[in-house]
Design a protein around this motif. Structure first.
Motif: not given
Length: 926
Positions: A855-865, A894-909
């Motif tokens: 799952p991704t971190v959960g961010g935004s398109l734009s923030s103002g300072t 809350s971030g994007v939930e993957p279609n297929v959950v996997a450890q980041a290190t194994d995602a390419l495989n």
């Protein structure tokens, strides 16, 4: 083995050629015969491969060809073969007059000789405290044991079987038979389960023999529960080493003495042809299945290293320590059961102490350390301490602290009050109250009256109050509720703390004191508590409660961490002491305070505390305004207005409740505000920044790279590959602004895109992309859709400008499109955020890509300072919300939930396997 043979033949050919060409037939024959002996007899044939290079170097050096003296030649060959094989047991000697002696086979001797031999090599005794002593100078083999079974049983094993503990002396054991090891290990073990204790490989027969304990033996077992000490010396060798090594690593015996000799299972002296030269060769080897290693060569390292002649005395002392373990454990268990304040933890503590493994304990210090580790591991209570004390330690069943005696004479009450409390009015109408001892005045109405007049009356109109505990070393906990009552509003009832007394089996709750007649200081004015390293006991409790109740600010040094509410007991017949907390102090939040020092909100030297307090008072005067201004910024700019209103209200309420009294400067205020804003809004994107200089605008127009910089940017940010199966791989770690893309577009298409656009499937790696510019999102998406019709990607609502923008794919782009039909996979991790996350979510919602990873971190398109007025604090506030093109609803945080959950290190495989499986299914369907 074939590889070893071919290597040695190759070595031999080299030697023959080299030596014959130099007319040295004697050295040639000697080396060839030695190589043949090693090949047929050495117990590590796999190591012979490494000899080739060493022999070549020796031959080429010519050194060996010049040596005519036979003994010198033997020494050189020894050094060479030991260096090549790293085995000191390989020794070449020149002994032309040596006469081999056949070893004596004990089982073949007459019974009378065997009895005499056994009696000369075995000595036993029963020492004081029923300690068995068994000295064995030869390990009796299985054949001899079978022949003399009843004699050995009745005169050795059964005689020591009923001793309370055993000293097994192998210091003089230099010979013996390895076949006797299983019996000895079985004697000191239980019948089951059977234990694999050794594996012996014999090179000559190319056979492996496993040694196991036996289910039954000819004598009464000693078992594995009674203490066993094995004594070793530098002379201990062979089978005795196998016994010591096995029992030590089975955690059945403690080895005391010197490191053993490091002998071998079997070493033979073999003649090298008719040359008069001999070579010592280990023909068998032992590998312990317990450790995967061996006692051979390196010897057995003792648990207690001491010279051999002192080993018996040391063993007796060690056994005395170990014999005290059960009684010490029981004594400590009894104390814990009777006094420990956490009654719910007592059963687990007692069980754990009784079940603990004390095998490694060889001294009282070890025992104290082990008991302390075990008790704290279960109790998680630093107050519960078991330690070894010296003779100077005073053991006592101490009271927590003695309450100050309140004089009966009313004339002395005023003097007592003046001595206990020092009151001043400092600059800026700041009250000062020094308390060196907390006295329980609840039972003395006259003392309360004196305090109201001499303490609270002078302080009632001050703007802030300093309570000085720098010289406070304790007193009565009961007095705390009286003082805390004056520091809160009189009309409101507050729960301050609870005390549970295990000995008295009482629970007392301390709340606002009823009937306070003097002036209340109230809860709105500032209270500042000064501490030092000397602040202890009840003084620490007061400082702790001031923080827990959010009633004031603690300034100064970390307090002493004096553990009160405890009793210390000496464990009988030992030098061990146990300190047991019998009182639990529970704060207003239901949390147990377990002592340790109180950490001030502002850590400064005690002598600087008053001056620093004035700085904090000045800072606190502006905190409310800063919080209100932060709320206004949020209401003006935050993308979800109803959330902004709620958060702003909560911030003001937290300030009114004293939640910001622990804040002592702008940095700590920024940290606290960030925590409160994120917790209340549920939006982790809001941040308060402390900056001495104005931060660069997050909307700053990006710099267009020069022609020289373009290649560097492409190489740094993009990685491509065409993998097997014509699967493209594209990794990029930052979302570049649209204007920058336009500047580097032609080169980017040529160097990156054109190399992967014709693949049959594409993996886009966003695992390391933390974001960048949102203007890059529609551009990147466009490459994966057809030119017409334009695709609605998402809608952006900007609260700051009250504008709504529908984001679409672009009608024109650089280079060819990947199209909308080929498979696309996006890899994600917990780092994937901001604009990279927006791209991922868009492609997933439009069903254009499958997401694989975390799952991704959960961010935004734009923030103002935005700067908080009149300060160096800046607020990073998300000012946009994104609405889904599919559902029309606001994107979650809350971030994007993957279609297929996997450890980041194994995602390419995982993605590659999915592609392969999908294509295989297509092929089968044709």
């Amino acid at each position: 083995m074939a590889g070893v043979q071919s290597t040695l033949l190759h070595i031999a050919m080299i030697l023959c050629f080299t030596l014959f060409t130099r007319a040295a037939p004697f050295q040639t024959a000697l080396v060839l015969d030695m190589a043949e002996i090693l090949l047929e007899n050495y117990c590590f044939p796999e190591n012979l491969v490494g000899m080739q290079e060493a022999i070549q170097q020796t031959i080429h050096s010519g050194e060996i060809l010049q040596i005519q003296d036979r003994k010198t030649l033997a020494a050189v060959l020894t050094a060479g073969v030991q260096g090549a094989l790293n085995d000191p047991r390989l020794v070449v000697t020149y002994e032309p007059n040596y006469v081999p002696v056949s070893p004596l086979l004990l089982p073949s001797l007459p019974a009378e000789q065997l009895v005499r031999l056994v009696r000369n090599s075995v000595k036993l005794d029963v020492l004081e405290d029923n300690v068995g002593y068994l000295r064995m100078d030869r390990i009796i083999g299985a054949g001899t044991a079978e022949k003399l079974g009843p004699l050995l049983r009745d005169n050795i094993w059964n005689k020591v079987a009923h001793t309370s503990s055993m000293i097994f002396d192998l210091r003089y054991s230099t010979t013996g038979d390895l076949s006797g090891v299983p019996f000895i290990v079985s004697y000191f073990s239980d019948p089951g389960p059977l234990i694999h204790i050794d594996t012996v490989y014999d090179r000559r027969s190319n056979s492996t023999n496993e040694l196991w304990t036996t289910p039954s033996i000819m004598a009464e077992r000693y078992g594995k529960k009674k203490d066993l000490i094995i004594l070793t010396s530098k002379r201990t060798m062979g089978a005795a080493e196998a016994v010591a090594y096995t029992l030590k690593h089975l955690k059945r015996a403690i080895v005391v003495g010197e490191r053993s000799a490091g002998g071998s299972v079997k070493v033979q002296k073999i003649k090298i042809a008719d040359s008069g030269f001999y070579i010592m060769v280990p023909v068998a080897r032992s590998v312990s299945p317990i450790t995967g290693q061996s006692w051979e060569v390196s010897g057995v390292a003792p648990s207690v290293n001491i010279i051999a002649k002192e080993a018996v005395v040391n063993a007796k002392s060690l056994l005395a320590v170990r014999s005290a373990i059960p009684k010490a454990v029981q004594s400590i268990s009894n104390i814990i059961e009777r006094y420990y304040a956490f009654t719910d933890r007592v059963p687990a503590l007692l069980y754990h102490l009784q079940a603990a493994d004390f095998f490694s304990v060889i001294s009282e210090e070890d025992l104290a350390t082990k008991l302390n580790q075990e008790s704290q591991a279960i109790s998680e209570d630093p107050r519960l301490m078991i330690r070894l004390e010296d003779d100077q330690f005073v053991f006592s069943n101490n009271k927590d602290s003695e309450d100050e005696k309140v004089p009966d004479d009313s004339a002395l009450l005023g003097t007592t009050a003046d001595a206990l409390f020092k009151v001043e009015i400092l600059a800026d109408n700041t009250g000062y109250l020094r308390i060196d001892t907390f006295v329980d005045s609840s039972q003395e109405p006259e003392l309360v009256e004196h305090m109201e007049k001499r303490v609270w009356e002078p302080l009632k109109d001050t703007e802030n109050l300093i309570i000085d505990l720098r010289y406070n070393t304790g007193g009565s906990s009961a007095s705390l509720s009286y003082i805390l009552s004056y520091l809160h509003d009189a009309l409101q009832r507050h729960h301050f703390f609870t005390i549970f007394d295990r000995i008295q089996n009482t629970t007392i709750e301390y709340d606002t004191q009823p009937g306070i007649t003097g002036p209340s200081y109230g809860s709105m004015r500032g209270v500042y508590v000064l501490t030092s390293y000397y602040t202890a006991s009840v003084g620490e409790e007061f400082a702790y409660l001031i923080q827990s109740l959010h009633r004031g600010t603690v300034i100064g040094e970390i307090t002493s961490g004096t553990l009160m509410h405890s009793k210390t007991f000496k464990v009988e017949d030992t030098g061990i002491a146990i300190t047991v907390p019998f009182i639990n102090f529970i704060d207003n939040n239901g949390e147990f305070w377990l002592g340790g020092g109180v950490v001030p909100d502002a850590i400064v030297l005690a002598e600087d505390a008053v001056g620093h307090t004035y700085e904090i008072i000045k800072f606190h005067r502006g905190v409310q305004q800063l919080i209100q201004q932060m709320g206004k910024l949020l209401e003006t700019h935050y993308a979800i207005h109803e959330v902004a209103l709620k958060v702003s209200k909560v911030l003001r309420a937290k300030w009114a409740e004293g939640m910001y009294r622990s804040v002592v400067d702008l940095e700590s205020l920024a940290s606290q505000l960030t925590s409160d804003l994120q917790e209340t809004s549920g939006d982790h994107r809001i941040h308060i920044l402390y900056c001495d200089v104005e931060p660069e605008s997050m909307r700053e127009v990006p710099m267009i790279p020069t022609a020289e910089e373009v290649g560097y940017i492409i190489d740094a940010l993009f990685k491509i590959e065409v993998m097997p199966g014509n699967v493209g791989y594209l990794r990029f770690d930052m979302m570049i602004d649209m204007e920058v893309v336009k500047a580097i577009g032609p080169q980017l298409i040529k160097s990156v895109w054109n190399k992967i656009v014709n693949t049959d499937a594409l993996i886009v790696d966003m695992r390391y992309n933390t974001g960048g510019y949102s203007t890059a999102v529609p551009l990147l998406c466009t490459y994966f859709f057809d030119a017409e019709p334009l695709q609605h990607l998402y809608t952006v609502f900007d609260y700051s400008t009250s504008t709504v923008t529908e984001v679409m794919t672009l009608p024109r782009i650089f280079g060819p499109r990947y199209g909308s039909h080929k498979d696309l996979y996006i890899l994600t991790s917990h780092m994937t955020g901001s604009a990279a996350e927006a791209f991922t979510r868009t492609m997933k919602e439009l069903k254009r890509a499958a997401v694989v990873g975390e799952p991704t971190v959960g961010g935004s398109l734009s923030s103002g300072t935005y700067q908080i007025p009149d300060s160096v604090l800046y607020a990073s506030i998300p000012n946009q919300v994104v609405l889904s093109a599919v559902t029309g609803k606001v994107w979650t945080l809350s971030g994007v939930e993957p279609n297929v959950v996997a450890q980041a290190t194994d995602a390419l495989n995982v993605a590659q396997r999915i592609i392969a499986a999908k294509w295989m299914k297509r092929e089968k369907g044709k």
